[in-house]
Design an enzyme around this catalytic site. Structure first.
Site, mmCIF file in Angstrom:
data_model
loop_
_atom_site.group_PDB
_atom_site.id
_atom_site.type_symbol
_atom_site.label_atom_id
_atom_site.label_comp_id
_atom_site.label_asym_id
_atom_site.label_seq_id
_atom_site.Cartn_x
_atom_site.Cartn_y
_atom_site.Cartn_z
ATOM 1 C CB CYS A 228 -5.844 9.764 11.634
ATOM 2 S SG CYS A 228 -4.177 9.161 11.767
ATOM 3 C CB VAL B 151 7.027 6.142 14.692
ATOM 4 C CG1 VAL B 151 6.723 6.845 13.369
ATOM 5 C CG2 VAL B 151 8.308 5.316 14.588
ATOM 6 N NE ARG C 128 0.596 11.735 7.035
ATOM 7 C CZ ARG C 128 0.877 12.962 7.431
ATOM 8 N NH1 ARG C 128 -0.108 13.742 7.815
ATOM 9 N NH2 ARG C 128 2.093 13.403 7.447
ATOM 10 C CG ASP D 237 6.343 20.106 10.779
ATOM 11 O OD1 ASP D 237 5.731 19.034 10.668
ATOM 12 O OD2 ASP D 237 7.313 20.245 11.546
ATOM 13 C CG LEU D 238 9.394 17.378 9.153
ATOM 14 C CD1 LEU D 238 9.770 15.950 9.522
ATOM 15 C CD2 LEU D 238 10.493 18.345 9.589
ATOM 16 C CE LYS E 171 -1.853 1.590 3.987
ATOM 17 N NZ LYS E 171 -1.612 3.010 4.242
ATOM 18 C CG ASN E 172 2.172 2.604 3.507
ATOM 19 O OD1 ASN E 172 1.040 2.940 3.159
ATOM 20 N ND2 ASN E 172 2.475 2.299 4.751
ATOM 21 C CG ASP F 123 2.638 1.197 9.409
ATOM 22 O OD1 ASP F 123 2.944 1.430 8.226
ATOM 23 O OD2 ASP F 123 2.291 2.083 10.206
ATOM 24 N NE ARG G 21 0.069 10.241 10.222
ATOM 25 C CZ ARG G 21 -0.468 9.259 9.492
ATOM 26 N NH1 ARG G 21 -1.609 8.759 9.864
ATOM 27 N NH2 ARG G 21 0.117 8.803 8.407
ATOM 28 N N PRO G 22 1.311 16.170 11.392
ATOM 29 C CG PRO G 22 3.120 17.043 12.552
ATOM 30 C CD PRO G 22 2.103 15.963 12.616
ATOM 31 N NE ARG H 61 -7.730 4.372 4.915
ATOM 32 C CZ ARG H 61 -7.082 5.343 5.580
ATOM 33 N NH1 ARG H 61 -7.496 5.719 6.780
ATOM 34 N NH2 ARG H 61 -6.021 5.922 5.063
HETATM 35 C C1 EPZ Z 1 3.970 6.740 6.326
HETATM 36 O O1 EPZ Z 1 3.187 7.763 6.912
HETATM 37 C C2 EPZ Z 1 3.029 5.548 6.148
HETATM 38 N N1 EPZ Z 1 1.938 5.922 5.236
HETATM 39 C C3 EPZ Z 1 2.461 5.154 7.508
HETATM 40 O O2 EPZ Z 1 1.646 4.000 7.312
HETATM 41 C C4 EPZ Z 1 3.631 4.770 8.417
HETATM 42 O O3 EPZ Z 1 3.142 4.458 9.697
HETATM 43 C C5 EPZ Z 1 4.615 5.957 8.517
HETATM 44 O O4 EPZ Z 1 5.048 6.347 7.187
HETATM 45 C C6 EPZ Z 1 5.855 5.617 9.336
HETATM 46 O O5 EPZ Z 1 6.504 4.523 8.760
HETATM 47 C C7 EPZ Z 1 2.187 5.955 3.908
HETATM 48 O O6 EPZ Z 1 3.298 5.728 3.451
HETATM 49 C C8 EPZ Z 1 1.020 6.267 3.030
HETATM 50 P P1 EPZ Z 1 6.024 9.974 8.659
HETATM 51 P P2 EPZ Z 1 3.799 9.269 7.040
HETATM 52 O O7 EPZ Z 1 5.969 11.247 7.918
HETATM 53 O O8 EPZ Z 1 4.586 9.587 5.840
HETATM 54 C C9 EPZ Z 1 6.034 13.139 12.129
HETATM 55 C C10 EPZ Z 1 -0.282 2.666 7.544
HETATM 56 O O9 EPZ Z 1 -0.947 2.172 8.456
HETATM 57 N N2 EPZ Z 1 6.019 14.140 11.055
HETATM 58 O O10 EPZ Z 1 7.230 9.112 8.552
HETATM 59 O O11 EPZ Z 1 2.683 10.161 7.401
HETATM 60 C C11 EPZ Z 1 4.712 12.387 12.220
HETATM 61 O O12 EPZ Z 1 3.770 13.139 12.976
HETATM 62 C C12 EPZ Z 1 0.240 4.082 7.641
HETATM 63 O O13 EPZ Z 1 -0.007 2.065 6.468
HETATM 64 C C13 EPZ Z 1 6.155 15.487 11.390
HETATM 65 O O14 EPZ Z 1 6.280 15.853 12.555
HETATM 66 O O15 EPZ Z 1 4.754 9.087 8.292
HETATM 67 C C14 EPZ Z 1 5.095 11.109 12.885
HETATM 68 O O16 EPZ Z 1 5.150 11.302 14.282
HETATM 69 C C15 EPZ Z 1 -0.021 4.694 9.022
HETATM 70 N N3 EPZ Z 1 6.120 16.406 10.392
HETATM 71 C C16 EPZ Z 1 6.498 10.852 12.344
HETATM 72 O O17 EPZ Z 1 6.972 12.098 11.824
HETATM 73 C C17 EPZ Z 1 5.976 16.058 9.077
HETATM 74 O O18 EPZ Z 1 5.970 16.940 8.203
HETATM 75 C C18 EPZ Z 1 6.532 9.826 11.228
HETATM 76 O O19 EPZ Z 1 5.697 10.288 10.198
HETATM 77 C C19 EPZ Z 1 5.844 14.685 8.761
HETATM 78 C C20 EPZ Z 1 5.870 13.744 9.768
#
Ligand code: EPZ
Length: 420
Positions: free
Chosen positions: A117, A326, A93, A125-126, A22-23, A304, A122-123, A396
């Protein structure tokens, strides 16, 4: 909303084939926006998040044709649109991944902020800081991001956290930017590497260094034919299903080196694993042992699989500790496992799971995809009947979960919710 009804207590025995990730599929759809040429994707999973992403890129001007058995052809429909529909971004998202490609192609993108969610705020900002570094003007008006950039400029970007989505969005933006972009402290999940492989086949100049991803912008990208990697999270979920039911489950298509953390934790817990090139088999006869888990960015233990692992540990001998580093709020499923008879204490970002002899079926609800998977695992092992509400959450991320588990011997059915 559909419900899943499981009568537990049966050992799962047999083979299950893993779906496409999926990802990896979701960013691959976003990457198709980077070219006018046809994109052919194989091993696309039949899950509702893919349906949502299909609707998203269609709304942005692409035409998506499902050619059967996981193959999808993405071509130009009308001209590329700059505005992503709110109701699609709100639903998923990952649709925020379109902002990088749209900015790179059109110099403009109007994308609603994705909501939080159950697992966290889920910000993004990065994502936005990286795009600003590359010269984009970013404005937020009533929760909608208006981003403009004459032409994105290659820059050195340091990610405070190795965010998967931010890494993927910025790589896609950088493929058409002027000169070189260096993304330091990037995510290196297999799904990120799969996106890079697809983009390189489209002509993107991307170099993987130790703690850095270097992208040299090009004028345009070509079409591509690409096969998505297998879904390591689905694969891990089925290995845990074999473990929790003390059965023997062979997951065909699983890639062991995408699952090293889970494999070592399952072995530590006493589950036997047979690893072949094309499959991984989990078998366990006796009671498993408690283990400690800390979720980390890849190659650490994947967040996950945190909830599915917790379900497995509810029946392990001893007390396990899970530390979720995470996401800030990924224990919403714990109260549901406790209703099934699990003994779990939540202490901030940590839970302590003391193994119990048995779980007892009851009605439970599904906060999110992976929590739903955890409740399915617990239901498979629980005495009696477990009814899991809102199965659409599970759909999903998991293709055809009812038939796949039934083929392994589970007593599981989907009941349509009768609208009263
Ligand atoms: C991806 O989400 C996956 N989704 C998530 O899978 C997975 O849990 C996550 O990566 C971590 O491996 C998809 O790829 C579609 P992150 P993502 O940005 O990109 C913080 C599932 O069940 N953060 O690595 O949203 C964030 O809040 C889903 O399949 C910021 O602070 O994850 C979190 O605490 C759930 N600012 C951490 O980083 C930002 O701009 C990791 O988020 C972005 C993220």
């Amino acid at each position: 909303m559909d419900r899943l009804v499981i009568t537990g207590g049966r050992r799962l025995i047999g083979q299950v084939s893993v779906q496409g990730a999926k990802n990896a599929a979701l960013p691959a759809f976003a990457a198709s926006l980077l070219t006018d040429k046809p994109v052919l994707l194989h091993r696309i999973p039949a899950i509702s998040d893919v349906t949502t992403m299909t609707a998203m890129i269609t709304a942005l001007g692409k035409r998506v044709e499902v050619l059967g058995e996981g193959t999808v052809r993405i071509e130009n429909g009308d001209s590329l649109q700059r505005e992503a529909p709110y109701e699609l971004v709100r639903r998923m998202r990952a649709s925020f991944f379109v902002i990088g490609p749209l900015l790179a192609r059109l110099g403009e993108a109007i994308v609603p902020l994705p909501g939080g969610c159950t697992i966290g705020s889920r910000p993004v900002d990065l994502h936005l800081q990286g795009l600003q570094r590359m010269g984009a003007e970013i404005e937020e008006r009533q929760g909608i991001i208006h981003a403009t950039a004459q032409r994105l400029q290659g820059r050195s970007i340091y990610l405070n956290y190795p965010s998967v989505g931010a890494t993927e969005n910025l790589i896609m933006a950088a493929t058409l930017a002027v000169e070189e972009t260096s993304i330091r402290n990037p995510a290196k999940e297999p799904e990120v590497l799969d996106l890079i492989a697809m983009l390189q086949k489209m002509g993107a100049q991307i170099e993987l260094c130790d703690q850095e991803i270097r992208v040299t912008g090009v004028r345009e990208l070509t079409g591509v034919e690409h096969e998505i990697i297998p879904d390591r999270i689905e694969a891990g979920t089925y290995l845990l299903a074999g473990g929790i039911t003390r059965g023997t489950v062979e997951v065909k298509g699983a890639i062991a080196n995408h699952l090293t953390a889970l494999i070592s934790k399952l072995q530590e817990a006493g589950v036997k694993l047979q690893i072949k090139d094309e499959s991984i088999t989990a078998f366990s006869e006796g009671c498993s042992e408690a283990v400690n888990i800390v979720t980390m960015p890849y190659p650490g233990f994947p967040t996950d699989l945190q909830a599915p692992m917790a379900a497995f540990l509810t029946l392990a001998r001893g007390t396990s500790m899970i530390n979720e580093t995470v996401f800030e709020r990924r224990f919403a499923y714990v109260v549901e496992l406790v209703r099934l008879g699990a003994d779990i204490q939540t202490i901030g970002q940590r839970i302590n799971i003391t193994g119990v002899k048995r779980l007892h079926g009851t009605k439970v609800r599904t906060p999110d995809i992976r929590a739903g998977a955890a409740l399915v695992l617990a239901g498979l092992a629980a005495d009696g009947e477990t009814e899991i509400e809102d199965a659409s959450q599970i759909d999903r991320g998991y293709t055809d979960i009812v038939n796949k588990l039934a083929a392994l011997g589970a007593q599981i059915e989907r009941r349509e919710e009768v609208c009263r």
